[in-house]
Design an enzyme around this catalytic site. Structure first.
Site, PDB file in Angstrom:
ATOM      1  N   HIS A   1       0.733  -1.017  -0.040  1.00 34.35           N
ATOM      2  CA  HIS A   1      -0.155   0.022   0.102  1.00 34.35           C
ATOM      3  C   HIS A   1       0.890   1.281   0.046  1.00 34.35           C
ATOM      4  CE1 HIS A   1      -2.814   3.080   1.346  1.00 34.35           C
ATOM      5  NE2 HIS A   1      -3.784   2.104   0.993  1.00 34.35           N
TER       6      HIS A   1
ATOM      7  N   GLU B   1      -3.949   2.654  -6.865  1.00 35.22           N
ATOM      8  CA  GLU B   1      -4.229   3.831  -6.369  1.00 35.22           C
ATOM      9  C   GLU B   1      -3.099   4.945  -6.138  1.00 35.22           C
ATOM     10  OE1 GLU B   1      -6.579   2.583  -2.426  1.00 35.22           O
ATOM     11  OE2 GLU B   1      -4.380   2.898  -1.867  1.00 35.22           O
TER      12      GLU B   1
ATOM     13  N   ILE C   1      -4.977   9.885  -2.789  1.00 34.56           N
ATOM     14  CA  ILE C   1      -5.565   9.097  -1.347  1.00 34.56           C
ATOM     15  C   ILE C   1      -5.999  10.300  -0.584  1.00 34.56           C
ATOM     16  CG2 ILE C   1      -4.816   7.918   0.364  1.00 34.56           C
ATOM     17  CD1 ILE C   1      -3.155   6.313  -1.685  1.00 34.56           C
TER      18      ILE C   1
HETATM   19  O1  G3P Z   1      -6.617   1.852   0.625  1.00 35.03           O
HETATM   20  C1  G3P Z   1      -7.727   2.735   0.217  1.00 35.03           C
HETATM   21  C2  G3P Z   1      -6.935   3.897   0.390  1.00 35.03           C
HETATM   22  O2  G3P Z   1      -5.803   4.353   0.142  1.00 35.03           O
HETATM   23  C3  G3P Z   1      -7.800   5.104  -0.350  1.00 35.03           C
HETATM   24  O3  G3P Z   1      -8.162   5.984   0.775  1.00 35.03           O
HETATM   25  O4  G3P Z   1      -9.260   7.753   1.711  1.00 35.03           O
HETATM   26  O5  G3P Z   1      -8.748   8.193  -0.663  1.00 35.03           O
HETATM   27  O6  G3P Z   1     -10.292   6.394   0.202  1.00 35.03           O
HETATM   28  P1  G3P Z   1      -9.037   7.031   0.491  1.00 35.03           P
END
Ligand code: G3P
Length: 220
Positions: free
Chosen positions: A94, A142, A147
């Protein structure tokens, strides 16, 4: 293999998703899964994993696993311990817990040895192209700069990169995440070939996580 589209909420280490709150949030996910029949899973921190797994029947993932076997590895997250605690699999690499390629290769092998499903995270199509060779069960794309955003998502800002990752994934199902904040984000990514979602803040930090989750699931 889990049914797709698969929706995973990453609890991260948000206060709203730790200890008793983790169990409450997990039960809310289970309720939505039962009400809708959707494929919903959660990724919880290693300390809460056993208690959460005992409280719910939806799939529970770990957020990280180390490249270790039984033995003298103080402080490591042992794949066998995750399995025995009830984890179905783990996220690896991650953005908030990156691993170098050698460690990652070993961690994937250790996880596989313990029959843990491996969700390998990648930050870009370029990196995805390399990581596909490691043959994970899922690729999770991602872009790190999105994020945690509550207004911009991978779907709204970078749809072409979702399509690229899907195209180069050699059939490995692609989960997308980063800033997913509205049902439209889900619809866009599904059209581009996504097989699932990895979402954190829009649910964990919501005043009404059940409703937030239901709204996303309705977009399936
Ligand atoms: O693993 C999920 C992530 O990193 C996304 O986070 O807060 O942007 O939905 P978020």
């Amino acid at each position: 293999m889990l049914k797709t589209p698969l929706f995973i909420t990453n609890f991260k280490n948000y206060e709203q998703a730790i200890g008793k709150n983790a169990i409450k949030l997990a039960l809310a996910h289970q309720q939505v899964a039962e009400d809708t029949g959707a494929s919903i899973a959660i990724a919880v921190n290693a300390i809460d994993l056993q208690a959460v797994s005992e409280a719910v029947s939806i799939p529970v993932f770990a957020q990280h696993v180390d490249a270790v076997d039984f033995g003298s590895f103080t402080g490591s997250i042992l794949p066998q311990a995750l399995k025995r605690a009830g984890a179905i699999g783990s996220l690896l690499n991650h953005s908030e817990k990156r691993l170098d390629i050698e460690t990652l290769t070993n961690a994937l092998a250790c996880a596989q040895k313990s029959s843990l499903m491996r969700i390998l995270c990648t930050e870009s199509p370029e990196e995805a192209e390399k990581l596909v060779q490691l043959d994970p069960d899922f690729l999770a794309f991602e872009p790190p700069e999105l994020i945690g955003s509550s207004t911009k998502s991978v779907s709204s800002e970078s749809p072409e990169s979702i399509a690229k990752v899907v195209a180069l994934s050699s059939g490995i199902p692609v989960i997308v995440g980063a800033g997913i904040n509205k049902p439209e984000d889900i619809k866009i990514a599904l059209k581009l070939g996504a097989s699932g979602f990895l979402v954190a803040s829009a649910i964990v930090k919501s005043k009404n996580p059940t409703k937030a989750l239901k709204d996303f699931i309705d977009a399936f």
